[in-house]
Design a protein around this motif. Structure first.
Motif, PDB file in Angstrom:
ATOM      1  N   LEU A 103       9.374   2.804 -12.151  1.00  0.00           N
ATOM      2  CA  LEU A 103       9.953   2.822 -10.812  1.00  0.00           C
ATOM      3  C   LEU A 103       9.029   2.170  -9.799  1.00  0.00           C
ATOM      4  O   LEU A 103       9.432   1.273  -9.039  1.00  0.00           O
ATOM      5  N   VAL A 104       7.767   2.612  -9.778  1.00  0.00           N
ATOM      6  CA  VAL A 104       6.819   2.054  -8.813  1.00  0.00           C
ATOM      7  C   VAL A 104       6.484   0.611  -9.170  1.00  0.00           C
ATOM      8  O   VAL A 104       6.235  -0.214  -8.284  1.00  0.00           O
TER       9      VAL A 104
ATOM     10  N   VAL B 265       6.204  -2.547  -6.672  1.00  0.00           N
ATOM     11  CA  VAL B 265       4.973  -3.349  -6.572  1.00  0.00           C
ATOM     12  C   VAL B 265       5.254  -4.811  -6.871  1.00  0.00           C
ATOM     13  O   VAL B 265       4.676  -5.715  -6.250  1.00  0.00           O
ATOM     14  N   LEU B 266       6.148  -5.070  -7.814  1.00  0.00           N
ATOM     15  CA  LEU B 266       6.484  -6.469  -8.145  1.00  0.00           C
ATOM     16  C   LEU B 266       7.106  -7.178  -6.958  1.00  0.00           C
ATOM     17  O   LEU B 266       6.742  -8.321  -6.629  1.00  0.00           O
TER      18      LEU B 266
ATOM     19  N   HIS C 124       4.295  15.851  -9.619  1.00  0.00           N
ATOM     20  CA  HIS C 124       4.010  16.023 -11.048  1.00  0.00           C
ATOM     21  C   HIS C 124       5.005  15.270 -11.941  1.00  0.00           C
ATOM     22  O   HIS C 124       5.470  15.784 -12.949  1.00  0.00           O
ATOM     23  N   TRP C 125       5.323  14.034 -11.527  1.00  0.00           N
ATOM     24  CA  TRP C 125       6.135  13.185 -12.390  1.00  0.00           C
ATOM     25  C   TRP C 125       5.283  12.711 -13.563  1.00  0.00           C
ATOM     26  O   TRP C 125       4.068  12.517 -13.428  1.00  0.00           O
ATOM     27  N   ARG C 126       5.941  12.488 -14.676  1.00  0.00           N
ATOM     28  CA  ARG C 126       5.253  11.903 -15.818  1.00  0.00           C
ATOM     29  C   ARG C 126       5.069  10.410 -15.603  1.00  0.00           C
ATOM     30  O   ARG C 126       5.952   9.737 -15.055  1.00  0.00           O
TER      31      ARG C 126
ATOM     32  N   ALA D   8       0.831  -1.210   0.000  1.00  0.00           N
ATOM     33  CA  ALA D   8       0.000   0.000   0.000  1.00  0.00           C
ATOM     34  C   ALA D   8       0.867   1.261   0.000  1.00  0.00           C
ATOM     35  O   ALA D   8       0.514   2.271  -0.623  1.00  0.00           O
ATOM     36  N   THR D   9       2.020   1.224   0.679  1.00  0.00           N
ATOM     37  CA  THR D   9       2.921   2.369   0.681  1.00  0.00           C
ATOM     38  C   THR D   9       3.473   2.634  -0.720  1.00  0.00           C
ATOM     39  O   THR D   9       3.610   3.793  -1.136  1.00  0.00           O
ATOM     40  N   SER D  10       3.778   1.588  -1.450  1.00  0.00           N
ATOM     41  CA  SER D  10       4.269   1.763  -2.822  1.00  0.00           C
ATOM     42  C   SER D  10       3.202   2.404  -3.707  1.00  0.00           C
ATOM     43  O   SER D  10       3.501   3.278  -4.531  1.00  0.00           O
ATOM     44  N   ILE D  11       1.955   1.975  -3.540  1.00  0.00           N
ATOM     45  CA  ILE D  11       0.868   2.574  -4.331  1.00  0.00           C
ATOM     46  C   ILE D  11       0.676   4.036  -3.950  1.00  0.00           C
ATOM     47  O   ILE D  11       0.482   4.906  -4.813  1.00  0.00           O
ATOM     48  N   ALA D  12       0.740   4.323  -2.657  1.00  0.00           N
ATOM     49  CA  ALA D  12       0.616   5.719  -2.223  1.00  0.00           C
ATOM     50  C   ALA D  12       1.787   6.565  -2.733  1.00  0.00           C
ATOM     51  O   ALA D  12       1.621   7.744  -3.055  1.00  0.00           O
ATOM     52  N   TYR D  13       2.951   5.958  -2.834  1.00  0.00           N
ATOM     53  CA  TYR D  13       4.119   6.664  -3.373  1.00  0.00           C
ATOM     54  C   TYR D  13       3.880   7.088  -4.821  1.00  0.00           C
ATOM     55  O   TYR D  13       4.259   8.193  -5.226  1.00  0.00           O
ATOM     56  N   TYR D  14       3.231   6.230  -5.592  1.00  0.00           N
ATOM     57  CA  TYR D  14       2.916   6.580  -6.978  1.00  0.00           C
ATOM     58  C   TYR D  14       1.957   7.773  -7.029  1.00  0.00           C
ATOM     59  O   TYR D  14       2.118   8.672  -7.864  1.00  0.00           O
TER      60      TYR D  14
END
Length: 358
Positions: A138-139, A143-144, A129-131, A115-121
């Motif tokens: 990266l995310v 997640v993998l 404002h990353w593309r 969940a932290t990785s998803i929130a990071y995205y």
């Protein structure tokens, strides 16, 4: 100067000479004023004394400013701590073995990391404002890896992994129900607002106001409560109308000079926009002080605060399911009202019921 800076930045256990009685275990908060003066006279130069006093004063100021925040949060924290203690005791007794608890703990930790990785995205795309072409690879790598740990813990569902899944589903259901209910209430209340132009042209009276009535509103461009309560329209003609709109900011703290913005839309119509940082509790006291500094007196006994109290009923079509509406009604009854959150004295609050179909 460089040596003085290094001296002040070093731990006090390294600054005190052996045999003085101050080496090794000196803790700043345990010093008495007499002990501080003794240390200053014995070991510190004038510039070092000034820096030490400045640091001590800054720390005391931060302690006083944060005391209100910590004291306000103590009661809920105690309740949460007691609930967690009871829950942990029940879990230890009911699971019977540490292996089953390990299964529950392992899945809970791995799911939290995922969940932290998803929130990071979400943060890097919406705030930074990353593309997506740079954020997704990266995310996706995070997640993998995190997803593999979650998948490895799922076969232990019956051994104890069911607990974090059940708790997360329960909390998610409550959170989504509260969010959906609040959105329905906001949509219904928006349809009951009266435009400012209509108020200025038809409802405002002339002459000296008998008092002030403050309407708490979520929309700064319209007036609440007037369409459903005719007696409020009669009172508007006799008193000064003040619209109070509170806006959360994306910065931690808002300086006192920027706390409120006052717009005098008419001789007896004032709009006040108050701003609070995400580290600040919403309170009426700093708003009143800022208004007073700008010439708007709201501390008078003739000033009353009006707010809407939604009464939940079923919508004929397109509303929430019955179980979700019942759950939201329970949450709504147990939630703090806006005047309670703002700490407005009860003697100055006027609650007006509003029927809301959701």
């Amino acid at each position: 100067c460089a040596r003085s800076s290094q001296f002040l930045m070093a731990p006090f256990s390294q600054r005190m000479p052996p045999g003085t009685g101050y080496e090794g275990s000196v803790i700043m908060r345990e010093w008495t004023p007499q002990r501080l003066r003794r240390l200053e006279r014995t070991f510190l130069s004038r510039s070092q004394r000034w820096a030490l006093c400045s640091a001590t004063s800054a720390r005391a100021h931060c302690t006083r400013s944060n005391h209100a925040l910590t004291s306000a949060a103590r009661a809920p924290c105690r309740a949460v701590a007691v609930a967690l203690a009871i829950g942990c005791t029940i879990l230890v007794i009911s699971f019977h073995s540490s292996d089953r608890l390990a299964s529950a703990y392992g899945l809970a930790v791995s799911a939290t990391i995922l969940a932290t990785s998803i929130a990071y995205y979400v943060v890097i795309t919406r705030v930074k404002h990353w593309r997506p072409i740079a954020a997704v690879p990266l995310v996706g790598l995070f997640v993998l890896v995190d997803g593999s740990f979650v998948a490895a813990g799922l076969p232990k569902f019956l051994d104890g992994a069911w607990l974090p899944i059940t708790v997360s589903l329960l909390l998610t259901t409550i959170s989504m129900t509260w969010l959906a209910g609040r959105r329905h209430i906001a949509d219904v209340l928006a349809t009951q607002q009266t435009p400012l132009d209509a108020v200025k042209s038809t409802l405002l009276g002339d002459g000296e106001a008998a008092g002030s009535m403050v309407l708490l509103t979520h929309d700064a461009n319209s007036v609440p409560l007037l369409s459903r309560h005719p007696w409020i329209r009669d009172r508007v003609r006799e008193e000064r109308l003040i619209l109070l709109h509170i806006t959360p900011e994306r910065r931690p703290y808002v300086p006192g000079k920027e706390r409120v913005e006052i717009e005098r839309l008419a001789p007896r119509l004032v709009r006040v926009s108050a701003y609070f940082g995400y580290m600040e509790p919403f309170r009426i006291e700093p708003v009143l002080r800022s208004c007073e500094s700008q010439g708007l007196q709201l501390e008078e006994e003739s000033t009353s605060f009006f707010y809407a109290d939604p009464k939940i009923v079923a919508r004929p079509k397109g509303g929430l399911p019955g179980w979700q509406r019942w759950l939201f009604s329970v949450l709504q009854r147990n939630a703090r009202t806006l005047p309670e959150e703002l700490e407005i004295p009860a003697e100055r609050c006027v609650e007006l019921g509003v029927t809301v179909a959701i």
